[in-house]
Design a protein around this motif. Structure first.
Motif, PDB file in Angstrom:
ATOM      1  N   THR A  15      -1.776   3.063 -17.860  1.00 10.26           N
ATOM      2  CA  THR A  15      -0.535   2.303 -17.699  1.00 10.26           C
ATOM      3  C   THR A  15       0.645   3.236 -17.471  1.00 10.26           C
ATOM      4  OG1 THR A  15      -1.416   0.591 -19.145  1.00 10.26           O
ATOM      5  CG2 THR A  15       0.954   0.564 -18.757  1.00 10.26           C
ATOM      6  N   LEU A  16       0.719   4.309 -18.240  1.00 10.52           N
ATOM      7  CA  LEU A  16       1.780   5.294 -18.077  1.00 10.52           C
ATOM      8  C   LEU A  16       1.713   5.941 -16.688  1.00 10.52           C
ATOM      9  CD1 LEU A  16       4.109   6.816 -19.451  1.00 10.52           C
ATOM     10  CD2 LEU A  16       2.406   8.512 -20.182  1.00 10.52           C
ATOM     11  N   ASN A  17       0.502   6.234 -16.225  1.00 13.67           N
ATOM     12  CA  ASN A  17       0.320   6.819 -14.894  1.00 13.67           C
ATOM     13  C   ASN A  17       0.789   5.855 -13.806  1.00 13.67           C
ATOM     14  OD1 ASN A  17      -0.590   8.607 -12.847  1.00 13.67           O
ATOM     15  ND2 ASN A  17      -2.445   7.362 -12.665  1.00 13.67           N
ATOM     16  N   ASN A  18       0.432   4.595 -13.924  1.00 16.40           N
ATOM     17  CA  ASN A  18       0.830   3.603 -12.907  1.00 16.40           C
ATOM     18  C   ASN A  18       2.343   3.406 -12.871  1.00 16.40           C
ATOM     19  OD1 ASN A  18      -1.790   3.232 -12.099  1.00 16.40           O
ATOM     20  ND2 ASN A  18      -2.105   1.387 -13.336  1.00 16.40           N
ATOM     21  N   LEU A  19       2.985   3.351 -14.036  1.00 13.33           N
ATOM     22  CA  LEU A  19       4.434   3.203 -14.077  1.00 13.33           C
ATOM     23  C   LEU A  19       5.134   4.418 -13.464  1.00 13.33           C
ATOM     24  CD1 LEU A  19       4.933   1.622 -17.619  1.00 13.33           C
ATOM     25  CD2 LEU A  19       5.257   0.526 -15.402  1.00 13.33           C
ATOM     26  N   THR A  20       4.644   5.611 -13.796  1.00 16.90           N
ATOM     27  CA  THR A  20       5.218   6.832 -13.228  1.00 16.90           C
ATOM     28  C   THR A  20       5.030   6.871 -11.716  1.00 16.90           C
ATOM     29  OG1 THR A  20       4.657   7.964 -15.286  1.00 16.90           O
ATOM     30  CG2 THR A  20       5.222   9.344 -13.408  1.00 16.90           C
ATOM     31  N   GLU A  21       3.860   6.470 -11.259  1.00 16.16           N
ATOM     32  CA  GLU A  21       3.571   6.452  -9.820  1.00 16.16           C
ATOM     33  C   GLU A  21       4.484   5.472  -9.088  1.00 16.16           C
ATOM     34  OE1 GLU A  21       1.447   7.911  -6.581  1.00 16.16           O
ATOM     35  OE2 GLU A  21       1.059   8.463  -8.664  1.00 16.16           O
ATOM     36  N   MET A  22       4.703   4.294  -9.657  1.00 18.92           N
ATOM     37  CA  MET A  22       5.589   3.314  -9.020  1.00 18.92           C
ATOM     38  C   MET A  22       7.013   3.837  -8.933  1.00 18.92           C
ATOM     39  SD  MET A  22       4.275  -0.474 -10.303  1.00 18.92           S
ATOM     40  CE  MET A  22       5.016  -0.306 -11.884  1.00 18.92           C
ATOM     41  N   ASP A  25       7.226   6.626  -6.265  1.00 20.47           N
ATOM     42  CA  ASP A  25       7.157   6.042  -4.921  1.00 20.47           C
ATOM     43  C   ASP A  25       8.472   5.361  -4.563  1.00 20.47           C
ATOM     44  OD1 ASP A  25       4.602   6.937  -4.566  1.00 20.47           O
ATOM     45  OD2 ASP A  25       3.644   5.002  -5.010  1.00 20.47           O
ATOM     46  N   GLU A  26       9.076   4.684  -5.533  1.00 24.92           N
ATOM     47  CA  GLU A  26      10.370   4.045  -5.305  1.00 24.92           C
ATOM     48  C   GLU A  26      11.430   5.081  -4.960  1.00 24.92           C
ATOM     49  OE1 GLU A  26      13.697   1.730  -7.991  1.00 24.92           O
ATOM     50  OE2 GLU A  26      11.605   1.656  -8.605  1.00 24.92           O
ATOM     51  N   LEU A  27      11.451   6.199  -5.685  1.00 24.07           N
ATOM     52  CA  LEU A  27      12.409   7.265  -5.422  1.00 24.07           C
ATOM     53  C   LEU A  27      12.197   7.858  -4.029  1.00 24.07           C
ATOM     54  CD1 LEU A  27      14.642   9.181  -6.530  1.00 24.07           C
ATOM     55  CD2 LEU A  27      12.774  10.680  -7.250  1.00 24.07           C
ATOM     56  N   LYS A  28      10.936   8.086  -3.656  1.00 26.76           N
ATOM     57  CA  LYS A  28      10.649   8.650  -2.328  1.00 26.76           C
ATOM     58  C   LYS A  28      11.072   7.703  -1.207  1.00 26.76           C
ATOM     59  CE  LYS A  28       6.303   9.605  -3.107  1.00 26.76           C
ATOM     60  NZ  LYS A  28       4.907  10.019  -2.962  1.00 26.76           N
ATOM     61  N   LEU A  29      10.775   6.426  -1.356  1.00 28.50           N
ATOM     62  CA  LEU A  29      11.070   5.480  -0.291  1.00 28.50           C
ATOM     63  C   LEU A  29      12.547   5.137  -0.173  1.00 28.50           C
ATOM     64  CD1 LEU A  29       8.076   3.012  -0.675  1.00 28.50           C
ATOM     65  CD2 LEU A  29       8.459   4.643   1.161  1.00 28.50           C
ATOM     66  N   LEU A  30      13.238   5.034  -1.300  1.00 27.19           N
ATOM     67  CA  LEU A  30      14.623   4.580  -1.259  1.00 27.19           C
ATOM     68  C   LEU A  30      15.647   5.709  -1.161  1.00 27.19           C
ATOM     69  CD1 LEU A  30      14.494   1.681  -3.875  1.00 27.19           C
ATOM     70  CD2 LEU A  30      14.445   1.540  -1.384  1.00 27.19           C
ATOM     71  N   ALA A  31      15.323   6.907  -1.586  1.00 27.50           N
ATOM     72  CA  ALA A  31      16.318   7.977  -1.591  1.00 27.50           C
ATOM     73  C   ALA A  31      15.928   9.159  -0.706  1.00 27.50           C
ATOM     74  CB  ALA A  31      16.544   8.463  -3.024  1.00 27.50           C
ATOM     75  N   MET A  32      14.720   9.637  -0.842  1.00 31.96           N
ATOM     76  CA  MET A  32      14.352  10.877  -0.157  1.00 31.96           C
ATOM     77  C   MET A  32      13.963  10.670   1.305  1.00 31.96           C
ATOM     78  SD  MET A  32      12.203  12.501  -3.311  1.00 31.96           S
ATOM     79  CE  MET A  32      11.914  14.093  -2.622  1.00 31.96           C
ATOM     80  N   MET A  33      13.263   9.597   1.612  1.00 28.11           N
ATOM     81  CA  MET A  33      12.743   9.380   2.969  1.00 28.11           C
ATOM     82  C   MET A  33      13.504   8.284   3.702  1.00 28.11           C
ATOM     83  SD  MET A  33      10.376  11.612   3.168  1.00 28.11           S
ATOM     84  CE  MET A  33       9.430  11.186   4.579  1.00 28.11           C
ATOM     85  N   ARG A  34      14.761   8.104   3.406  1.00 34.40           N
ATOM     86  CA  ARG A  34      15.565   7.068   4.049  1.00 34.40           C
ATOM     87  C   ARG A  34      15.864   7.428   5.485  1.00 34.40           C
ATOM     88  NH1 ARG A  34      20.713   5.476   0.698  1.00 34.40           N
ATOM     89  NH2 ARG A  34      21.514   5.735   2.799  1.00 34.40           N
ATOM     90  N   ARG A  35      16.087   6.427   6.289  1.00 35.30           N
ATOM     91  CA  ARG A  35      16.531   6.666   7.660  1.00 35.30           C
ATOM     92  C   ARG A  35      17.946   7.208   7.612  1.00 35.30           C
ATOM     93  NH1 ARG A  35      15.516   1.565  11.313  1.00 35.30           N
ATOM     94  NH2 ARG A  35      14.764   3.013  12.866  1.00 35.30           N
TER      95      ARG A  35
END
Length: 127
Positions: A15-22, A25-35
């Motif tokens: 559960t801890l792994n899944n929460l950390t992974e989510m 992924d949210e940080l990568k998609l919304l902040a780091m890899m933004r257009r």
């Protein structure tokens, strides 16, 4: 569930792994890899020359390749007009076979309609 008996804390770690992974992924998609944010330019750059069709510089090598390509296309279309798709000998044989087949079918049809089996039996021997 399979390892619950052997290692009861596996559920908590998963559960801890899944929460950390989510969250990562949210940080990568919304902040780091933004257009990138769009910004206005004065012109459309190199596309302006392409759309206007001006200021084209063709090197001698590219010019030779374009001329050769156009010559080969012209030769290909010339040959497609001169050389027939079906040789005359093949066309004559095809027409002859089609005519013979049509005659045989019409003769068999007429014989079967007339009920003359004596005439039809020699044809069976040849086949």
């Amino acid at each position: 569930m399979m390892f619950a008996c052997a290692f009861p804390l596996a559920f908590a770690f998963a559960t801890l792994n899944n929460l950390t992974e989510m969250r990562t992924d949210e940080l990568k998609l919304l902040a780091m890899m933004r257009r990138p944010t769009p910004r206005a330019d004065a012109t459309i750059g190199a596309w302006l020359n392409i759309f206007q069709g001006g200021k084209w510089k063709i090197s001698p090598g590219l010019g030779a390749i374009l001329i050769m390509e156009h010559m080969l296309l012209f030769i290909k279309f010339g040959f497609s007009r001169i050389v027939p798709e079906e040789p005359a000998v093949v066309r004559a044989a095809r027409v002859k076979n089609a005519t013979q087949a049509a005659e045989m079918c019409s003769k068999k049809l007429l014989r079967s309609i007339s009920g003359d089996e004596k005439i039809l039996s020699p044809m069976k021997k040849h086949a």
